[in-house]
Scaffold this motif. Structure first.
Motif, PDB file in Angstrom:
ATOM      1  N   THR A   9       0.490  -3.489   3.243  1.00 56.64           N
ATOM      2  CA  THR A   9      -0.492  -3.544   2.164  1.00 56.64           C
ATOM      3  C   THR A   9      -1.235  -4.873   2.185  1.00 56.64           C
ATOM      4  OG1 THR A   9      -0.845  -3.147  -0.199  1.00 56.64           O
ATOM      5  CG2 THR A   9       1.036  -4.523   0.377  1.00 56.64           C
ATOM      6  N   HIS A  10      -2.367  -4.890   1.513  1.00 54.02           N
ATOM      7  CA  HIS A  10      -3.057  -6.143   1.205  1.00 54.02           C
ATOM      8  C   HIS A  10      -3.867  -5.939  -0.072  1.00 54.02           C
ATOM      9  CE1 HIS A  10      -6.636  -4.456   3.306  1.00 54.02           C
ATOM     10  NE2 HIS A  10      -7.322  -5.343   2.610  1.00 54.02           N
ATOM     11  N   VAL A  11      -4.226  -7.074  -0.703  1.00 51.74           N
ATOM     12  CA  VAL A  11      -4.943  -7.043  -1.981  1.00 51.74           C
ATOM     13  C   VAL A  11      -6.184  -7.920  -1.871  1.00 51.74           C
ATOM     14  CG1 VAL A  11      -4.789  -7.451  -4.470  1.00 51.74           C
ATOM     15  CG2 VAL A  11      -2.742  -6.762  -3.201  1.00 51.74           C
ATOM     16  N   PRO A  89       0.351   0.483 -10.672  1.00 53.94           N
ATOM     17  CA  PRO A  89       1.239   1.311  -9.850  1.00 53.94           C
ATOM     18  C   PRO A  89       0.430   2.225  -8.930  1.00 53.94           C
ATOM     19  CG  PRO A  89       0.988   2.317 -11.995  1.00 53.94           C
ATOM     20  CD  PRO A  89       0.123   1.068 -11.990  1.00 53.94           C
ATOM     21  N   VAL A  90       0.865   2.342  -7.692  1.00 58.66           N
ATOM     22  CA  VAL A  90       0.228   3.251  -6.741  1.00 58.66           C
ATOM     23  C   VAL A  90       1.337   4.107  -6.133  1.00 58.66           C
ATOM     24  CG1 VAL A  90      -1.125   3.466  -4.626  1.00 58.66           C
ATOM     25  CG2 VAL A  90      -1.620   1.614  -6.240  1.00 58.66           C
ATOM     26  N   ARG A  91       1.348   5.407  -6.492  1.00 62.10           N
ATOM     27  CA  ARG A  91       2.373   6.324  -5.978  1.00 62.10           C
ATOM     28  C   ARG A  91       1.878   6.984  -4.702  1.00 62.10           C
ATOM     29  NH1 ARG A  91       5.978   9.204 -10.580  1.00 62.10           N
ATOM     30  NH2 ARG A  91       6.693   7.235 -11.482  1.00 62.10           N
ATOM     31  N   ILE A  92       2.766   7.027  -3.705  1.00 69.00           N
ATOM     32  CA  ILE A  92       2.419   7.576  -2.409  1.00 69.00           C
ATOM     33  C   ILE A  92       3.586   8.402  -1.871  1.00 69.00           C
ATOM     34  CG2 ILE A  92       0.753   5.797  -1.769  1.00 69.00           C
ATOM     35  CD1 ILE A  92       2.945   4.300  -0.336  1.00 69.00           C
ATOM     36  N   PHE A  93       3.269   9.338  -0.985  1.00 66.93           N
ATOM     37  CA  PHE A  93       4.304  10.065  -0.256  1.00 66.93           C
ATOM     38  C   PHE A  93       4.205   9.667   1.198  1.00 66.93           C
ATOM     39  CE2 PHE A  93       6.409  13.302   2.140  1.00 66.93           C
ATOM     40  CZ  PHE A  93       7.526  13.588   1.367  1.00 66.93           C
ATOM     41  N   LEU A  94       5.312   9.229   1.764  1.00 64.12           N
ATOM     42  CA  LEU A  94       5.354   8.787   3.152  1.00 64.12           C
ATOM     43  C   LEU A  94       6.139   9.801   3.978  1.00 64.12           C
ATOM     44  CD1 LEU A  94       6.157   5.019   2.538  1.00 64.12           C
ATOM     45  CD2 LEU A  94       3.923   6.124   2.769  1.00 64.12           C
ATOM     46  N   ALA A  95       5.533  10.271   5.051  1.00 63.51           N
ATOM     47  CA  ALA A  95       6.164  11.248   5.940  1.00 63.51           C
ATOM     48  C   ALA A  95       6.490  10.582   7.274  1.00 63.51           C
ATOM     49  CB  ALA A  95       5.242  12.439   6.150  1.00 63.51           C
ATOM     50  N   GLY A  99       2.579   7.454  11.696  1.00 61.64           N
ATOM     51  CA  GLY A  99       1.985   6.187  12.110  1.00 61.64           C
ATOM     52  C   GLY A  99       1.953   5.166  10.995  1.00 61.64           C
ATOM     53  N   HIS A 100       0.935   4.327  11.037  1.00 62.04           N
ATOM     54  CA  HIS A 100       0.820   3.190  10.131  1.00 62.04           C
ATOM     55  C   HIS A 100       0.200   3.614   8.803  1.00 62.04           C
ATOM     56  CE1 HIS A 100      -0.503  -1.299   9.750  1.00 62.04           C
ATOM     57  NE2 HIS A 100       0.077  -0.846   8.661  1.00 62.04           N
ATOM     58  N   TYR A 101       0.977   3.545   7.751  1.00 63.91           N
ATOM     59  CA  TYR A 101       0.450   3.707   6.394  1.00 63.91           C
ATOM     60  C   TYR A 101       0.054   2.309   5.921  1.00 63.91           C
ATOM     61  CZ  TYR A 101       2.508   8.383   5.804  1.00 63.91           C
ATOM     62  OH  TYR A 101       2.836   9.709   5.911  1.00 63.91           O
ATOM     63  N   THR A 113      -9.194   0.071  -7.026  1.00 64.54           N
ATOM     64  CA  THR A 113      -9.273   1.260  -6.196  1.00 64.54           C
ATOM     65  C   THR A 113      -8.335   1.052  -5.003  1.00 64.54           C
ATOM     66  OG1 THR A 113     -10.764   2.837  -5.114  1.00 64.54           O
ATOM     67  CG2 THR A 113     -11.210   0.493  -4.759  1.00 64.54           C
ATOM     68  N   THR A 114      -7.929   2.137  -4.409  1.00 63.26           N
ATOM     69  CA  THR A 114      -7.048   2.078  -3.250  1.00 63.26           C
ATOM     70  C   THR A 114      -7.369   3.248  -2.338  1.00 63.26           C
ATOM     71  OG1 THR A 114      -4.746   1.830  -2.541  1.00 63.26           O
ATOM     72  CG2 THR A 114      -5.172   3.383  -4.350  1.00 63.26           C
ATOM     73  N   TYR A 115      -6.872   3.186  -1.129  1.00 65.89           N
ATOM     74  CA  TYR A 115      -7.078   4.245  -0.155  1.00 65.89           C
ATOM     75  C   TYR A 115      -6.056   4.079   0.956  1.00 65.89           C
ATOM     76  CZ  TYR A 115      -9.515   0.407   2.205  1.00 65.89           C
ATOM     77  OH  TYR A 115      -9.830  -0.788   2.777  1.00 65.89           O
ATOM     78  N   ARG A 116      -5.958   5.064   1.838  1.00 64.58           N
ATOM     79  CA  ARG A 116      -5.095   4.910   3.003  1.00 64.58           C
ATOM     80  C   ARG A 116      -5.927   4.253   4.089  1.00 64.58           C
ATOM     81  NH1 ARG A 116      -1.431   8.946   6.801  1.00 64.58           N
ATOM     82  NH2 ARG A 116      -0.855   7.261   8.223  1.00 64.58           N
TER      83      ARG A 116
END
Length: 118
Positions: A9-11, A89-95, A99-101, A113-116
């Motif tokens: 992550t980064h901000v 809070p940012v909820r995500i599902f990791l499979a 690769g790189h999330y 705002t956020t994105y993949r």
């Protein structure tokens, strides 16, 4: 062959157009029970150092990143007191094998705002 999964992550402080250094970041696994996985902070480039979940520690599932932007903006003299956004809070599902999330957070004292990312 599927690529190993990893999380980073980064901000970015879009109010001032700079990387957000010193933002507290927590990573929580939400299932089967809520568990704190990692607590860190962003560095001078706005990035959390290293992978939050490197391939060796990666477990698929639901996670939540919690960004302490309220304290960050308060230290910079921006926004209201109390802050409009405290912890984002940012909820995500990791499979596995995806690769790189990369989860960037672009924020100001009043919005985010956020994105993949990549």
């Amino acid at each position: 062959m599927a690529e190993s999964s990893v999380l980073s992550t980064h901000v970015l402080n879009v109010a001032q157009g700079v990387p957000a250094e010193g933002v507290p970041v927590e990573l929580w696994r939400l299932e089967p029970a809520e568990e704190l996985v990692l607590r860190t902070a962003t560095g001078p480039d706005g990035r959390a150092e290293g992978a939050l979940l490197p391939p060796a520690a990666f477990v698929p599932g639901r996670y939540e990143l919690r960004f302490g932007v309220g304290d960050y903006f308060r230290r910079r003299g921006l926004g209201a007191d109390p802050p409009f956004h405290d912890v984002v809070p940012v909820r995500i599902f990791l499979a596995e094998g995806q690769g790189h999330y990369h989860v960037p957070l672009l924020c100001s004292p009043w919005s985010y705002t956020t994105y993949r990312g990549s």
